[in-house]
Design a protein around this motif. Structure first.
Motif, PDB file in Angstrom:
ATOM      1  N   SER A  71       0.837  -1.205   0.000  1.00  0.00           N
ATOM      2  CA  SER A  71       0.000   0.000   0.000  1.00  0.00           C
ATOM      3  C   SER A  71       0.867   1.248   0.000  1.00  0.00           C
ATOM      4  CB  SER A  71      -0.923   0.037   1.217  1.00  0.00           C
ATOM      5  OG  SER A  71      -1.709   1.221   1.211  1.00  0.00           O
ATOM      6  N   GLU A  72       0.447   2.218  -0.814  1.00  0.00           N
ATOM      7  CA  GLU A  72       1.059   3.536  -0.739  1.00  0.00           C
ATOM      8  C   GLU A  72       0.441   4.295   0.434  1.00  0.00           C
ATOM      9  OE1 GLU A  72      -1.215   6.656  -3.552  1.00  0.00           O
ATOM     10  OE2 GLU A  72      -0.316   5.011  -4.687  1.00  0.00           O
ATOM     11  N   PRO A  73       1.071   5.366   0.909  1.00  0.00           N
ATOM     12  CA  PRO A  73       0.489   6.175   1.984  1.00  0.00           C
ATOM     13  C   PRO A  73      -0.491   7.196   1.399  1.00  0.00           C
ATOM     14  CG  PRO A  73       2.610   7.071   1.393  1.00  0.00           C
ATOM     15  CD  PRO A  73       2.405   5.870   0.506  1.00  0.00           C
ATOM     16  N   PHE A  74      -1.312   7.759   2.282  1.00  0.00           N
ATOM     17  CA  PHE A  74      -2.262   8.784   1.869  1.00  0.00           C
ATOM     18  C   PHE A  74      -2.091  10.014   2.754  1.00  0.00           C
ATOM     19  CE2 PHE A  74      -3.879   4.870   0.199  1.00  0.00           C
ATOM     20  CZ  PHE A  74      -4.406   5.231  -1.034  1.00  0.00           C
ATOM     21  N   PRO A  75      -2.486  11.185   2.257  1.00  0.00           N
ATOM     22  CA  PRO A  75      -2.322  12.407   3.061  1.00  0.00           C
ATOM     23  C   PRO A  75      -3.026  12.276   4.414  1.00  0.00           C
ATOM     24  CG  PRO A  75      -2.940  12.943   0.798  1.00  0.00           C
ATOM     25  CD  PRO A  75      -3.075  11.460   0.934  1.00  0.00           C
ATOM     26  N   GLU A  76      -2.383  12.773   5.468  1.00  0.00           N
ATOM     27  CA  GLU A  76      -2.944  12.626   6.810  1.00  0.00           C
ATOM     28  C   GLU A  76      -3.774  13.844   7.221  1.00  0.00           C
ATOM     29  OE1 GLU A  76      -0.640  10.502   9.843  1.00  0.00           O
ATOM     30  OE2 GLU A  76       0.976  10.394   8.375  1.00  0.00           O
ATOM     31  N   THR A  77      -4.493  14.395   6.276  1.00  0.00           N
ATOM     32  CA  THR A  77      -5.427  15.474   6.572  1.00  0.00           C
ATOM     33  C   THR A  77      -6.840  14.916   6.554  1.00  0.00           C
ATOM     34  OG1 THR A  77      -5.550  16.043   4.216  1.00  0.00           O
ATOM     35  CG2 THR A  77      -3.944  17.239   5.559  1.00  0.00           C
ATOM     36  N   GLY A  78      -7.735  15.513   7.360  1.00  0.00           N
ATOM     37  CA  GLY A  78      -9.107  15.027   7.405  1.00  0.00           C
ATOM     38  C   GLY A  78      -9.169  13.558   7.781  1.00  0.00           C
ATOM     39  N   ILE A  79      -9.966  12.803   7.046  1.00  0.00           N
ATOM     40  CA  ILE A  79     -10.116  11.372   7.322  1.00  0.00           C
ATOM     41  C   ILE A  79      -8.864  10.597   6.935  1.00  0.00           C
ATOM     42  CG2 ILE A  79     -11.104  10.680   5.099  1.00  0.00           C
ATOM     43  CD1 ILE A  79     -13.111   8.943   6.689  1.00  0.00           C
ATOM     44  N   GLY A  80      -7.920  11.273   6.271  1.00  0.00           N
ATOM     45  CA  GLY A  80      -6.661  10.622   5.919  1.00  0.00           C
ATOM     46  C   GLY A  80      -5.887  10.146   7.136  1.00  0.00           C
ATOM     47  N   LEU A  81      -6.029  10.847   8.267  1.00  0.00           N
ATOM     48  CA  LEU A  81      -5.373  10.398   9.499  1.00  0.00           C
ATOM     49  C   LEU A  81      -5.911   9.035   9.913  1.00  0.00           C
ATOM     50  CD1 LEU A  81      -3.489  10.896  11.912  1.00  0.00           C
ATOM     51  CD2 LEU A  81      -5.367  12.130  13.023  1.00  0.00           C
ATOM     52  N   ALA A  82      -7.228   8.835   9.762  1.00  0.00           N
ATOM     53  CA  ALA A  82      -7.830   7.546  10.102  1.00  0.00           C
ATOM     54  C   ALA A  82      -7.389   6.457   9.133  1.00  0.00           C
ATOM     55  CB  ALA A  82      -9.354   7.669  10.103  1.00  0.00           C
ATOM     56  N   ILE A  83      -7.286   6.795   7.860  1.00  0.00           N
ATOM     57  CA  ILE A  83      -6.821   5.817   6.864  1.00  0.00           C
ATOM     58  C   ILE A  83      -5.420   5.325   7.219  1.00  0.00           C
ATOM     59  CG2 ILE A  83      -6.123   5.537   4.451  1.00  0.00           C
ATOM     60  CD1 ILE A  83      -8.362   7.583   3.763  1.00  0.00           C
ATOM     61  N   MET A  84      -4.521   6.252   7.521  1.00  0.00           N
ATOM     62  CA  MET A  84      -3.147   5.871   7.840  1.00  0.00           C
ATOM     63  C   MET A  84      -3.066   5.141   9.181  1.00  0.00           C
ATOM     64  SD  MET A  84      -1.328   6.483   5.291  1.00  0.00           S
ATOM     65  CE  MET A  84       0.269   6.179   6.055  1.00  0.00           C
ATOM     66  N   ASN A  85      -3.906   5.507  10.133  1.00  0.00           N
ATOM     67  CA  ASN A  85      -3.970   4.791  11.410  1.00  0.00           C
ATOM     68  C   ASN A  85      -4.315   3.316  11.179  1.00  0.00           C
ATOM     69  OD1 ASN A  85      -6.163   3.826  13.607  1.00  0.00           O
ATOM     70  ND2 ASN A  85      -4.566   5.003  14.644  1.00  0.00           N
ATOM     71  N   ARG A  86      -5.298   3.054  10.320  1.00  0.00           N
ATOM     72  CA  ARG A  86      -5.712   1.676  10.060  1.00  0.00           C
ATOM     73  C   ARG A  86      -4.643   0.922   9.275  1.00  0.00           C
ATOM     74  NH1 ARG A  86      -8.907   4.644  12.512  1.00  0.00           N
ATOM     75  NH2 ARG A  86     -11.137   4.189  12.717  1.00  0.00           N
ATOM     76  N   LEU A  87      -4.036   1.578   8.292  1.00  0.00           N
ATOM     77  CA  LEU A  87      -2.998   0.903   7.503  1.00  0.00           C
ATOM     78  C   LEU A  87      -1.799   0.540   8.380  1.00  0.00           C
ATOM     79  CD1 LEU A  87      -3.058   2.912   4.151  1.00  0.00           C
ATOM     80  CD2 LEU A  87      -3.584   0.482   4.435  1.00  0.00           C
ATOM     81  N   ARG A  88      -1.413   1.435   9.264  1.00  0.00           N
ATOM     82  CA  ARG A  88      -0.263   1.145  10.131  1.00  0.00           C
ATOM     83  C   ARG A  88      -0.564  -0.006  11.081  1.00  0.00           C
ATOM     84  NH1 ARG A  88       0.349   7.533  10.559  1.00  0.00           N
ATOM     85  NH2 ARG A  88       1.925   7.847   8.949  1.00  0.00           N
ATOM     86  N   LYS A  89      -1.786  -0.072  11.584  1.00  0.00           N
ATOM     87  CA  LYS A  89      -2.140  -1.179  12.482  1.00  0.00           C
ATOM     88  C   LYS A  89      -2.262  -2.497  11.728  1.00  0.00           C
ATOM     89  CE  LYS A  89      -4.352   1.342  16.269  1.00  0.00           C
ATOM     90  NZ  LYS A  89      -3.477   0.742  17.307  1.00  0.00           N
ATOM     91  N   ALA A  90      -2.654  -2.428  10.466  1.00  0.00           N
ATOM     92  CA  ALA A  90      -2.844  -3.652   9.674  1.00  0.00           C
ATOM     93  C   ALA A  90      -1.534  -4.185   9.110  1.00  0.00           C
ATOM     94  CB  ALA A  90      -3.813  -3.370   8.525  1.00  0.00           C
ATOM     95  N   ALA A  91      -0.515  -3.318   9.020  1.00  0.00           N
ATOM     96  CA  ALA A  91       0.702  -3.683   8.301  1.00  0.00           C
ATOM     97  C   ALA A  91       1.530  -4.751   9.012  1.00  0.00           C
ATOM     98  CB  ALA A  91       1.561  -2.431   8.076  1.00  0.00           C
ATOM     99  N   TRP A  92       1.997  -5.703   8.240  1.00  0.00           N
ATOM    100  CA  TRP A  92       2.971  -6.677   8.714  1.00  0.00           C
ATOM    101  C   TRP A  92       4.337  -5.990   8.834  1.00  0.00           C
ATOM    102  CZ3 TRP A  92       6.808  -8.924   5.249  1.00  0.00           C
ATOM    103  CH2 TRP A  92       7.553  -9.944   5.825  1.00  0.00           C
ATOM    104  N   ARG A  93       4.562  -5.009   7.930  1.00  0.00           N
ATOM    105  CA  ARG A  93       5.834  -4.286   7.924  1.00  0.00           C
ATOM    106  C   ARG A  93       5.596  -2.900   7.336  1.00  0.00           C
ATOM    107  NH1 ARG A  93       9.490  -7.004   4.043  1.00  0.00           N
ATOM    108  NH2 ARG A  93       9.495  -5.201   2.654  1.00  0.00           N
ATOM    109  N   ILE A  94       6.355  -1.925   7.838  1.00  0.00           N
ATOM    110  CA  ILE A  94       6.296  -0.584   7.288  1.00  0.00           C
ATOM    111  C   ILE A  94       7.683  -0.241   6.759  1.00  0.00           C
ATOM    112  CG2 ILE A  94       5.923   1.869   7.768  1.00  0.00           C
ATOM    113  CD1 ILE A  94       3.998   1.050   9.992  1.00  0.00           C
ATOM    114  N   ASP A  95       7.758   0.076   5.463  1.00  0.00           N
ATOM    115  CA  ASP A  95       9.016   0.513   4.852  1.00  0.00           C
ATOM    116  C   ASP A  95       8.979   2.023   4.690  1.00  0.00           C
ATOM    117  OD1 ASP A  95       9.639  -2.130   4.689  1.00  0.00           O
ATOM    118  OD2 ASP A  95       9.701  -2.230   2.491  1.00  0.00           O
ATOM    119  N   ARG A  96       9.944   2.726   5.240  1.00  0.00           N
ATOM    120  CA  ARG A  96      10.015   4.172   5.085  1.00  0.00           C
ATOM    121  C   ARG A  96      11.137   4.494   4.113  1.00  0.00           C
ATOM    122  NH1 ARG A  96       8.327   3.250  10.338  1.00  0.00           N
ATOM    123  NH2 ARG A  96       6.389   4.360  10.859  1.00  0.00           N
ATOM    124  N   VAL A  97      10.811   5.193   3.034  1.00  0.00           N
ATOM    125  CA  VAL A  97      11.796   5.443   1.971  1.00  0.00           C
ATOM    126  C   VAL A  97      11.913   6.937   1.694  1.00  0.00           C
ATOM    127  CG1 VAL A  97      11.459   3.186   0.900  1.00  0.00           C
ATOM    128  CG2 VAL A  97       9.987   5.093   0.228  1.00  0.00           C
TER     129      VAL A  97
END
Length: 345
Positions: A319-345
Motif C-alpha cells: 500500500s502507498e500512503p495517503f495524506p494525513e489530513t481530514g479522514i486521511g489520518l484515520a486511513i493511515m492509522n488503520r494501515l499502520r495497524k494492519a501492516a505486517w511491515r512498514i518501509d520508510r523510503v
C-alpha cells in the motif's frame, strides 16, 4: 448455531424486521446490524451474559472494552454519571453520527462491557436501522465491529456472513456501510479531551469543538501501547488481511520505486491512489482506492480491498500512503495497524 437472516431497507427499515431483531436482543442473543461506519455485533449492554457472547463470537481479547450504542440522549445519560448537559453544545453537533465519546460509566453498565474500566464509550449512530433497532430493543446495545478479532472490519453483507454466520442469533442484511471506517473516539472522562482513535469526524473539526484536544503519538504512528485499552483499537493489532500487508511511507517517487522492487520478488497487489496508479509496474494487480483529493472515497473502500478473497491468489499486499489530513489520518492509522511491515523510503 442457526443464524436468522433479516433483510432491511437501509433508509426505510420495516417494523417487522426491526421487531424480530430487537426480540433477539431482548432474549440475550447477538445481532449483527449496520451502522454508518461498519457493521456492529450487538447485545444488550445491561446483560453481562449476552455481552460475554460477543467476546466468544469474535475471539476478542478480554481486556478490550466495547462501545455502547444509544438511540437518545436520555438513554446515554443512563450510561454515565457525568452530567451530559455540560457537553450539550458538542453533543448537538456530533450526535447522531460517527463519533464515540468516552465518559465515566454509571452503575447500570456492567464491568464486562468496559473490560473493568471506570469509563464507557458511548455512540449515538445515525444509521436508520441502528437507531430503530436500539429504540425497539429498549436498551443500550454494546457492539464492537462484527468481525473475527484482528481482521478488517466488515463494511458489506458479504463480510458479516463470512465472519458471523453460525455464530450469532441474527444478522441484519442492509447493504454497504457509508464511511467504511470505525467511529472517531474522543475521551471526555479525564481532565483534557483526548483523541483515542481517528475516524470519519476528523481531528481538525474536533479541535474546533474541543479546544486543547490532545492527539497522542499512538494515533499518528505505530507503537506498542502498553497501558489500559481505554477504547477499542488502542492495544492490539487490528485490520490484518490474510496475506502480509507492506505499507510504504515516503515521497510518491520513492514509494513507486520501492513498490516496484518488492513486486519483482513476489506476486503483489498494490493499493494505490488514482493519481499514482499508472506509475506502478504493469505486472502487479492495482486496486485504485480513489483520488487523493477525495479521501472519504478511499476510506470507504479500504477494508473491502483488504478483505477481497482474490487477494489469496497473491503473496503480498503493498500500500502507498495517503495524506494525513481530514479522514486521511484515520486511513493511515488503520494501515499502520494492519501492516505486517512498514518501509520508510
Amino acid at each position: 448455531m442457526q443464524t436468522e437472516m433479516i433483510r432491511l431497507d437501509p433508509e426505510n427499515p420495516g417494523i417487522e424486521g426491526i421487531e424480530k431483531a430487537a426480540g433477539l436482543i431482548k432474549a440475550g442473543e447477538l445481532v449483527v446490524f449496520p451502522t454508518e461506519t461498519v457493521y456492529g455485533l450487538g447485545a444488550s449492554a445491561f446483560d453481562p451474559g449476552a455481552v460475554e457472547k460477543i467476546y466468544r463470537a469474535k475471539g476478542r481479547p478480554q481486556d478490550n472494552p466495547l462501545i455502547v450504542h444509544v438511540s437518545s440522549l436520555k438513554m446515554a445519560a443512563e450510561c454515565t454519571r457525568q452530567d451530559l448537559n455540560r457537553y450539550s453544545s458538542i453533543l448537538n453537533v456530533l450526535w447522531p453520527g460517527p463519533v464515540t465519546l468516552v465518559f465515566k460509566k454509571s452503575e447500570a453498565i456492567p464491568a464486562r462491557v468496559t473490560a473493568g474500566l471506570d469509563s464507557v464509550g458511548l455512540r449515538f449512530p445515525s444509521h436508520p436501522v441502528a437507531m430503530r433497532l436500539i429504540k425497539a430493543a429498549g436498551v443500550p446495545i454494546a457492539a464492537p465491529s462484527a468481525n473475527i478479532s484482528g481482521r478488517p472490519s466488515p463494511t458489506s453483507e458479504e463480510h458479516v456472513l463470512e465472519d458471523m454466520n453460525g455464530r450469532v442469533g441474527g444478522i441484519i442484511l442492509s447493504g454497504d456501510t457509508l464511511f467504511g471506517l470505525e467511529s472517531t473516539i474522543v475521551d471526555l472522562s479525564r481532565d483534557k479531551p483526548t483523541l483515542l482513535r481517528p475516524g470519519p469526524v476528523d481531528a481538525e473539526r474536533l479541535g474546533e469543538l474541543l479546544p486543547g484536544l490532545e492527539i497522542p503519538d499512538f494515533v499518528r504512528v505505530r507503537e506498542e501501547y502498553k497501558g489500559e485499552a481505554l477504547s477499542p483499537g488502542m492495544k492490539y493489532r487490528h485490520y490484518s488481511p490474510e496475506i502480509p500487508l507492506i505499507l510504504i511511507e515516503g515521497s510518491p517517487g520513492a514509494v513507486v520505486s520501492r513498490a516496484g522492487i518488492l513486486a519483482r520478488r513476489d506476486k503483489s497487489v498494490v493499493l494505490c491512489s488514482q493519481e499514482l496508479a499508472d506509475y506502478y509496474p504493469v505486472h502487479v494487480k492495482k486496486v485504485v482506492l480513489g483520488s487523493r483529493n477525495d479521501l472519504y472515497a478511499v476510506a470507504s473502500g479500504l477494508f473491502k480491498a483488504l478483505r477481497d478473497r482474490d487477494n489469496l491468489n497473491y503473496t503480498q499486499i503493498i500500500s502507498e500512503p495517503f495524506p494525513e489530513t481530514g479522514i486521511g489520518l484515520a486511513i493511515m492509522n488503520r494501515l499502520r495497524k494492519a501492516a505486517w511491515r512498514i518501509d520508510r523510503v
